[in-house]
Design an enzyme around this catalytic site. Structure first.
Site, PDB file in Angstrom:
ATOM      1  N   GLU A   1      48.450  34.399  45.650  1.00  0.00           N
ATOM      2  CA  GLU A   1      47.198  35.076  45.331  1.00  0.00           C
ATOM      3  C   GLU A   1      46.958  35.010  43.832  1.00  0.00           C
ATOM      4  O   GLU A   1      47.824  34.581  43.061  1.00  0.00           O
ATOM      5  CB  GLU A   1      47.227  36.526  45.827  1.00  0.00           C
TER       6      GLU A   1
ATOM      7  N   HIS B   1      37.580  45.404  43.529  1.00  0.00           N
ATOM      8  CA  HIS B   1      37.823  44.147  44.217  1.00  0.00           C
ATOM      9  C   HIS B   1      36.576  43.288  44.071  1.00  0.00           C
ATOM     10  O   HIS B   1      35.460  43.756  44.301  1.00  0.00           O
ATOM     11  CB  HIS B   1      38.139  44.377  45.696  1.00  0.00           C
TER      12      HIS B   1
ATOM     13  N   ARG C   1      41.897  39.862  38.998  1.00  0.00           N
ATOM     14  CA  ARG C   1      40.715  40.352  39.723  1.00  0.00           C
ATOM     15  C   ARG C   1      39.754  41.146  38.835  1.00  0.00           C
ATOM     16  O   ARG C   1      38.547  41.179  39.126  1.00  0.00           O
ATOM     17  CB  ARG C   1      41.122  41.158  40.958  1.00  0.00           C
TER      18      ARG C   1
ATOM     19  N   HIS D   1      38.281  49.513  44.537  1.00  0.00           N
ATOM     20  CA  HIS D   1      39.319  49.111  45.482  1.00  0.00           C
ATOM     21  C   HIS D   1      40.649  49.827  45.291  1.00  0.00           C
ATOM     22  O   HIS D   1      41.283  50.244  46.251  1.00  0.00           O
ATOM     23  CB  HIS D   1      39.537  47.600  45.349  1.00  0.00           C
TER      24      HIS D   1
ATOM     25  N   ARG E   1      46.397  46.283  38.324  1.00  0.00           N
ATOM     26  CA  ARG E   1      47.439  45.970  39.300  1.00  0.00           C
ATOM     27  C   ARG E   1      47.437  44.501  39.699  1.00  0.00           C
ATOM     28  O   ARG E   1      46.389  43.916  39.968  1.00  0.00           O
ATOM     29  CB  ARG E   1      47.235  46.827  40.558  1.00  0.00           C
TER      30      ARG E   1
END
Length: 518
Positions: free
Chosen positions: A112, A229, A275, A336, A371
């Site tokens: 990811e 997100h 992100r 998110h 994160r």
């Protein structure tokens, strides 16, 4: 139960903490805001990051986490997460978790954004959280010294002489308050992303445990760091729905309304940038083109691959007339994950004796300012167990204490009015404390949300009263922390200070500080 430990929250962190307590002979009162499996964990799609792949190493995972955290991770916390993670995941597999495997029968690892190697385990394609939740609930059922209290919203943390002695909960089925006392309290109630109008979280994720602890004197830290997100479904006839980051990891690309790929304008890693970068890039692209969404194109992956790797996303989109094997998915950023929370050490201890925290409720510095994808499930497992270990150490010499709880001045509710106020406030929070912020807007919402909190503080004969109080209080904490930051870093991006990265301190607040300064 004569000598219980209270665990509030039934996601991965709460369940793992409860299981550890039960496994060591403790009695547990386990609280869930709705049914036991209705939580963020059960909805999680992406996966769990863990060093079990031969090409991976502890140092690589640590460095990826530190890099994503933009200089604000606490290395000690990150090392605990990474080094204890494999044992916790192996344990989960022994308990029956079925992670996806390759053709040779080996664990199948994917990649990811911001991960340097393939280290993401997934289950049922994109239903990893559901499999983890199922496994932990099944494990919990093996014990008989646990009492499950569903449909309870924590209203207050009960304390005496700066020691947590229990909780005041609102029973939403019977519409009444209940007091519970225990030797120790573990809060694992999740984060506060659902105080935003646009969110990938279930509507219950309103930071109840964080707010209750804050009001009782617990310190909060890094509340301004709210991760958005980049890709939540944006379709007129559909609810918001997370489109997993794994899709971009597998090769899906972002395009604008003209079908043009645009991420290369904003970051060298394009769709695989951290992100927070991707979310901001989408916002900038939407503003530049005066559009309210962009598109995630996964059609080149192939029909069979998409159906097998992303069955949840495929079937959910199909419900609303969207075939992701043939057309791009309309998406926009949504709140998110929240990196801030109740300040704790690596063992879940807080500044309130007998109060321990784990998972998204806690802020121990493991995520820093942003994160790393798929670290949250691992955090719940690792620090859920650690919080339980600390609670057991405290509880073995503790006596249960009780106090009188004044329930004489509970206010009656106009539930429809409160629901409207909640909806309006959530919309304002999204506008003024969103992906891209301004000092003036943070000052505006701080003033109005704090005034609303002062008006709303108290007990109500409905859950909506508690929720409105919590949203106004936490919005105040986010805005205050954001203004105090004096610079942009990680998930906190302010256009007035876009390049001021020198402030790498953690912003710690308590309720007394807010009351004095506001």
């Amino acid at each position: 139960m004569k000598n219980p430990v209270i665990v509030v929250g039934s996601g991965v962190a709460g369940l793992r903490a409860a299981i550890e307590l039960l496994n060591n002979g403790f009695e547990v009162l386990l609280f869930s805001k709705r049914e036991i499996n209705y939580c963020n964990t059960d909805k999680a799609q992406g996966g769990i990051a863990v060093v079990l792949n031969e090409s991976d190493s502890f140092e690589k995972h640590i460095e990826d986490t530190l890099k994503a955290g933009a200089g604000l991770c606490r290395r000690e916390s990150v090392e605990v997460l990474v080094k204890e993670g494999p044992e916790r995941v192996k344990e989960l597999i022994e308990w029956g978790a079925n992670f996806d495997k390759d053709k040779e029968g080996r664990l199948d690892f994917t990649k990811e954004a911001a991960h340097s190697v393939n280290r993401i385990l997934h289950a049922l394609g994109d239903a990893t959280g559901h499999e983890i939740e199922r496994t932990l609930i099944e494990r919990l059922k093996r014990f008989d010294n646990v009492k499950l209290l569903e449909n309870r919203t924590v209203a207050r943390l009960l304390t005496k002489d700066n020691r947590a002695i229990g909780v005041l909960a609102f029973n939403t089925k019977e519409q009444k308050y209940e007091t519970y006392f225990a030797k120790a309290v573990i809060l694992a109630t999740g984060g506060y992303a659902a105080i935003y109008k646009n969110t990938t979280n279930p509507e219950i994720t309103t930071g109840d445990g964080i707010a209750a602890a804050f009001l009782s004197g617990a310190e909060l830290e890094d509340m301004e760091f709210v991760q958005f997100h980049p890709t939540a479904l944006k379709r007129y006839n559909a609810p918001q729905f997370l489109i997993s980051e794994s899709m971009r990891g597998e090769g899906a690309i972002l395009v604008n309304d003209k079908g043009e790929r645009f991420m290369e304008k904003y970051h060298r890693l394009k769709e695989l940038a951290p992100r927070d970068v991707v979310a901001r890039s989408i916002i900038f692209e939407m503003r530049e083109r005066s559009i309210d969404k962009v598109y995630l194109d996964a059609t080149k992956m192939g029909v069979e691959f998409l159906k097998k790797r992303f069955p949840t996303i495929y079937n959910e989109c199909l419900k609303y007339g969207l075939d992701i094997t043939k057309e791009a998915i309309p998406v926009a950023p949504a709140a998110h994950y929240t990196m801030g929370g109740i300040k704790s050490d690596i063992d879940g201890r807080t500044n309130i004796y007998g109060l321990f925290v784990a998972g998204e409720t806690a802020c121990n510095g493991v995520h820093g300012a942003n994160r790393l994808a798929s670290n949250s499930m691992l955090e719940g497992l690792v620090f859920g167990k650690r919080a339980a270990d600390s609670a057991m150490e405290f509880a073995k010499d503790a006596e249960i204490e009780r106090i009188d709880v004044d329930l004489s001045n509970i206010r009656r509710c106009n539930r429809q009015f409160l629901k409207k106020r909640i909806a309006d406030l959530r919309e304002t929070v999204f506008k003024k404390l969103g992906v891209v912020r301004r000092i003036s807007e943070m000052e505006e919402i701080l003033e109005c949300s704090w005034a609303l909190f002062l008006k709303q503080d108290g007990l109500y004969y409905c859950e909506e009263g508690i929720i409105l109080r919590n949203i106004s209080l936490l919005a105040s904490a986010i805005a205050y922390s954001g203004i105090s930051r004096k610079g942009s870093v990680g998930a906190h991006y302010c256009v007035d200070t876009p390049h001021a990265y020198e402030n790498k301190e953690h912003i710690t607040i308590n309720i007394g500080k807010l009351q004095d300064e506001l």
